[in-house]
Design an enzyme around this catalytic site. Structure first.
Site, PDB file in Angstrom:
ATOM      1  N   CYS B  85       0.846  -1.202   0.000  1.00 54.12           N
ATOM      2  CA  CYS B  85       0.000   0.000   0.000  1.00 54.12           C
ATOM      3  C   CYS B  85       0.883   1.254   0.000  1.00 54.12           C
ATOM      4  O   CYS B  85       1.538   1.535  -0.985  1.00 54.12           O
ATOM      5  CB  CYS B  85      -0.952  -0.041   1.198  1.00 54.12           C
ATOM      6  SG  CYS B  85      -2.340   1.108   1.049  1.00 54.12           S
ATOM      7  N   HIS B 202      -3.615  -5.548   1.173  1.00 55.97           N
ATOM      8  CA  HIS B 202      -2.896  -5.814   2.423  1.00 55.97           C
ATOM      9  C   HIS B 202      -2.853  -7.301   2.765  1.00 55.97           C
ATOM     10  O   HIS B 202      -3.723  -7.785   3.506  1.00 55.97           O
ATOM     11  CB  HIS B 202      -3.564  -5.054   3.570  1.00 55.97           C
ATOM     12  CG  HIS B 202      -3.348  -3.583   3.536  1.00 55.97           C
ATOM     13  ND1 HIS B 202      -2.330  -2.955   4.222  1.00 55.97           N
ATOM     14  CD2 HIS B 202      -4.016  -2.604   2.882  1.00 55.97           C
ATOM     15  CE1 HIS B 202      -2.388  -1.643   3.996  1.00 55.97           C
ATOM     16  NE2 HIS B 202      -3.396  -1.410   3.190  1.00 55.97           N
ATOM     17  N   GLU B 204      -1.048  -8.732   4.888  1.00 65.03           N
ATOM     18  CA  GLU B 204      -0.850  -8.937   6.337  1.00 65.03           C
ATOM     19  C   GLU B 204      -2.173  -8.960   7.090  1.00 65.03           C
ATOM     20  O   GLU B 204      -2.223  -9.380   8.235  1.00 65.03           O
ATOM     21  CB  GLU B 204       0.090  -7.863   6.905  1.00 65.03           C
ATOM     22  CG  GLU B 204      -0.526  -6.489   7.160  1.00 65.03           C
ATOM     23  CD  GLU B 204      -0.625  -5.627   5.907  1.00 65.03           C
ATOM     24  OE1 GLU B 204      -0.407  -6.150   4.789  1.00 65.03           O
ATOM     25  OE2 GLU B 204      -0.920  -4.417   6.056  1.00 65.03           O
TER      26      GLU B 204
END
Lengths: 80, 234
Positions: B85, B202, B204
């Site tokens: 990002c 994302h 994660e």
């Protein structure tokens, strides 16, 4: 001296703000408008011996930081 | 083996990244952006957020943070470098990846899971994935539209350096499945060597089923494997 930098998106790259604003202008009857581009104006107070020197330094600043040459074009002018 | 997770003023996804890497068995440490020595890092992650407030342009000021010289050096050495990002935006501004990220074509902030099709396994982001896999991972950005000059786009496509594209749940790349207007529906790219990669979604936030998807594990797992292979002592 006072230097003004104008930065706009390179033509050919998408500019969603410009497209949306052109549509709004068209809705208001301003159908003569096409190709609207948004940008930024940055003014800087620059210590320089002469206007040419100031412009040269600020153009360097544009290339390194103030603009992203990948997507933007810029103009530099002494305004006072 | 330690991965450096860089923290700029305004970064806000660093703890998520450290946690997700930990879930995948990888030790990671937060590193302040003023750090100038990453010699002990087997990999680097630039996490999401709003580095330096996103002032001027996203990533424009962060690229001049002291740590970025060292990030570029490690990239040159072939160590894995991943930008997520805002981290992707910083890598583009730093010239470590081509192109730039501009406002979503909807002019709205997008915060929802999107589907991504794996286009290439030639990077530290996708090495463990399979071409054609469809992953469901959260997207969380306003300036997520990927653009690049025509020669750079051509090189990305011809050299197979597009790693992920936005797609529908069945893997079809369509205009309606492109959430932000990215050119070529590009969601992730890599450098020619494949050790530097960036993506807008994302991963994660998608490594545990309890969070709704664990599809990000194959991406971060690829990165972890690359970091392990570097084998720098902590």
């Amino acid at each position: 001296m006072r230097v003004r930098v104008g930065i706009t998106r390179r033509s050919g790259l998408s500019d969603p703000e410009g497209v949306e604003t052109q549509r709004a202008l068209s809705d208001l009857g301003y159908t003569e408008v096409s190709d609207v581009h948004f940008g930024r104006i940055i003014t800087l107070e620059v210590e320089a011996s002469d206007p040419t020197d100031a412009v040269r330094r600020v153009e360097e600043m544009c290339a390194r930081l103030l603009a992203n040459p990948v997507i933007e074009v810029y103009t530099v002018e002494v305004v006072g | 083996m330690t991965v450096a997770v860089i923290v700029f003023p305004g970064t806000n996804c660093e703890h998520d990244v450290v946690h997700a890497l930990g879930v995948l068995g990888c030790h990671a440490e937060l590193v302040w952006h003023k750090e100038t020595d990453l010699a002990g890092a087997s990999g680097v992650v630039l996490p999401g957020g709003f580095a330096h407030g996103d002032y001027l342009r996203t990533g424009a000021i962060a690229r001049f943070s002291p740590v970025m010289t060292e990030v570029a050096r490690l990239a040159e050495l072939g160590r894995p470098v991943l930008g997520v990002c805002n981290g992707f935006q910083i890598l583009c501004e730093a010239g470590l990846l081509p192109g730039a990220l501009v406002a979503n074509r909807s002019l709205r902030f997008i915060c929802r899971p999107v589907h991504l099709r794996v286009e290439s396994t030639g990077s530290v982001l996708t090495a463990a994935a399979t071409i054609g896999d469809v992953l469901r991972i959260p997207l969380n950005s306003y300036q997520g539209g990927f653009v690049a000059p025509a020669p750079d786009l051509a090189a990305l496509e011809e050299e197979g350096r597009v790693m992920l594209r936005y797609c529908d749940p069945d893997g079809a790349v369509t205009d309606t499945a492109n959430p932000n207007g990215s050119t070529g529906a590009i969601a992730a790219i890599a450098n020619p060597a494949g050790n530097v990669a960036g993506l807008m979604p994302h991963p994660e936030r998608a490594v545990e089923a309890i969070l709704g998807s664990s599809d990000g594990a194959v991406l971060l797992g690829s990165f972890v494997a690359a970091a392990v292979a570097v084998g720098v002592a902590p």
